[in-house]
Design an enzyme around this catalytic site. Structure first.
Site, PDB file in Angstrom:
ATOM      1  N   TYR A 152       0.825  -1.212   0.000  1.00 58.17           N
ATOM      2  CA  TYR A 152       0.000   0.000   0.000  1.00 58.17           C
ATOM      3  C   TYR A 152       0.859   1.263   0.000  1.00 58.17           C
ATOM      4  CZ  TYR A 152      -4.695  -1.932   0.844  1.00 58.17           C
ATOM      5  OH  TYR A 152      -5.910  -2.542   0.728  1.00 58.17           O
ATOM      6  N   ASP A 186     -12.427  -9.169   3.915  1.00 56.27           N
ATOM      7  CA  ASP A 186     -13.683  -9.119   3.149  1.00 56.27           C
ATOM      8  C   ASP A 186     -14.263 -10.527   3.019  1.00 56.27           C
ATOM      9  OD1 ASP A 186     -13.393  -6.369   2.668  1.00 56.27           O
ATOM     10  OD2 ASP A 186     -14.155  -6.554   0.619  1.00 56.27           O
TER      11      ASP A 186
HETATM   12  C1  IPM Z   1     -10.426  -1.259   3.903  1.00 54.67           C
HETATM   13  C2  IPM Z   1     -10.643  -0.576   2.589  1.00 54.67           C
HETATM   14  C3  IPM Z   1      -9.487   0.385   2.338  1.00 54.67           C
HETATM   15  C4  IPM Z   1      -8.222  -0.448   2.240  1.00 54.67           C
HETATM   16  C5  IPM Z   1      -9.652   1.298   1.127  1.00 54.67           C
HETATM   17  C6  IPM Z   1     -10.913   2.111   1.187  1.00 54.67           C
HETATM   18  C7  IPM Z   1      -8.460   2.191   0.930  1.00 54.67           C
HETATM   19  O1  IPM Z   1     -10.785  -1.518   1.583  1.00 54.67           O
HETATM   20  O2  IPM Z   1     -10.331  -0.546   4.931  1.00 54.67           O
HETATM   21  O3  IPM Z   1     -10.385  -2.480   3.932  1.00 54.67           O
HETATM   22  O4  IPM Z   1      -7.910  -0.999   1.184  1.00 54.67           O
HETATM   23  O5  IPM Z   1      -7.528  -0.533   3.249  1.00 54.67           O
HETATM   24 MG    MG Z   2     -10.894  -3.544   2.267  1.00 54.73          MG
END
Ligand code: IPM
Ligand code: MG
Length: 357
Positions: free
Chosen positions: A140, A250
């Site tokens: 990231y 997720d």
């Molecule tokens: C999360 C989201 C974020 C991430 C995005 C919105 C930048 O998907 O908090 O999981 O990827 O960390």
């Molecule tokens: Mg996410």
């Protein structure tokens, strides 16, 4: 008086945050917490108002607050912007600015909602997982990052970097959490392919030596993705890097039934940030359809970790369980035989259940 910075953000963020503040006010009343709330801008709405996804004013507000309640960021309106000024950058920069390296994402199946999961009852019943995601390192944030023009066309690069120190501190969080749970840590990596994963695995193994009562297993991320749907009950604490943790949390949400149910806490050395795992869901924004429970359950984590008030946290969690038990559901988890209600009504019902105790 504890001060809560409220960053509603974009899409359904403001709707779910509003219901959560409603619930927090009831908790404050019941447990004599005298909370103060102050709103700040983050994400697309901040870009529209100030040109920046993370205005300095918001950083200042967050740093001087005792906890941060955040909704969601992003939406089609800002999709054409390049990564450095996208709404998501605001959140990513805030996480870094506040050193929020540990992201806790509990995924626990609610008894009343077992049939809301797309997976079979026998597979999910009793599943209770804590994903511990490293939040301010890895692919990231690594440099270089960006898209450049070359004679042969464009070239894009993302860089994955981890240091021993970064892996060590997140592994500690995972093992400490496991001590209070079922004493098992599954460390996720791709050590057969990635150098950062090789380092990750070695450091986690070393940290584990100080926790002989915790069982450690290593699992490749692709296999973990499969195992999560095959047999989620095998997991207790999953510790993963920023990207794998994003994906797997997720996936873990679907075990619980809806991503609209998954809360999170981001902790570090400064102010803690609490946010639902779901995104801004622009397709249902402004329609009073969103599920506010992930945000409300994030507020429970806020009470627990930033205000050190486990009793209030449990009361909020119980209020949520009670409303679900009574058969009330937002559209994402509604099924035949349940009572479908709006975002606002869900907030009201949880607040009422909490007030009654
Ligand atoms: C999360 C989201 C974020 C991430 C995005 C919105 C930048 O998907 O908090 O999981 O990827 O960390
Ligand atoms: Mg996410």
């Amino acid at each position: 008086m504890p001060k809560i910075a409220v960053l509603p953000g974009d899409g359904i963020g403001p709707e779910v945050t509003q219901e959560t503040v409603k619930v927090l006010k009831v908790a404050a009343e019941r447990f004599a917490l005298s909370l103060v709330f102050e709103e700040g801008l983050l994400g697309g709405s901040a870009i529209d108002a100030t040109g920046s996804p993370l205005p300095k004013e918001t950083v200042r507000l967050c740093k001087e607050s005792d906890a941060i309640l955040f909704g969601a960021v992003g939406g089609p309106k800002w999709d054409a912007l390049s990564t450095p000024i996208r709404p998501e950058r605001g959140l990513l920069n805030l996480r870094r600015e506040l050193s929020l390296y540990a992201n806790l994402r509990p995924a626990k199946v609610f008894a009343a909602l077992i049939d809301a999961s797309p997976l079979k009852r026998a597979v999910v019943e009793g599943a209770d997982i804590l994903v511990v995601r490293e939040l301010i390192g890895g692919i990231y944030y690594g440099d270089p990052k960006g898209i450049e023009k070359t004679p042969e066309g464009e070239r894009a690069v993302d860089t994955c970097i981890y240091t021993t120190h970064e892996v060590k501190r997140i592994a500690e969080v995972a093992f400490q959490a496991a001590l209070k749970r079922r004493r098992k840590v599954t460390s996720v990596d791709k050590a057969n392919v990635m150098a950062t994963s090789e380092l990750w695995r070695g450091v986690v193994r070393e940290v584990a030596e100080a926790y002989p009562e915790v069982t450690l297993e290593h699992m490749y991320s692709d296999n973990c993705a499969m195992q999560l749907v095959r047999d989620p009950k095998q997991f207790d604490v999953i510790v993963a890097d920023n990207l794998f943790g994003d994906l797997l949390s997720d996936e873990a949400a679907m075990i619980v039934g809806s991503i609209g149910l998954l809360p999170s806490a981001s902790l570090g050395t400064g102010t803690g940030l609490y946010e639902p795992v779901h995104g801004s869901a622009p397709d249902i924004a402004g329609k009073d359809l969103a599920n506010p429970l992930a945000a409300i359950l994030s507020a429970a984590m806020l009470l627990r970790y930033s205000l050190d008030h486990d009793e209030a946290a449990r009361a909020v969690e119980r209020a949520v369980e009670e409303v679900l038990h009574q058969g009330y559901r937002t559209i994402d988890i509604a099924q035949t035989g349940t009572k479908q209600i709006s975002t606002k009504r869900m907030g009201d019902l949880v607040a009422e259940a909490l007030a009654k105790g």
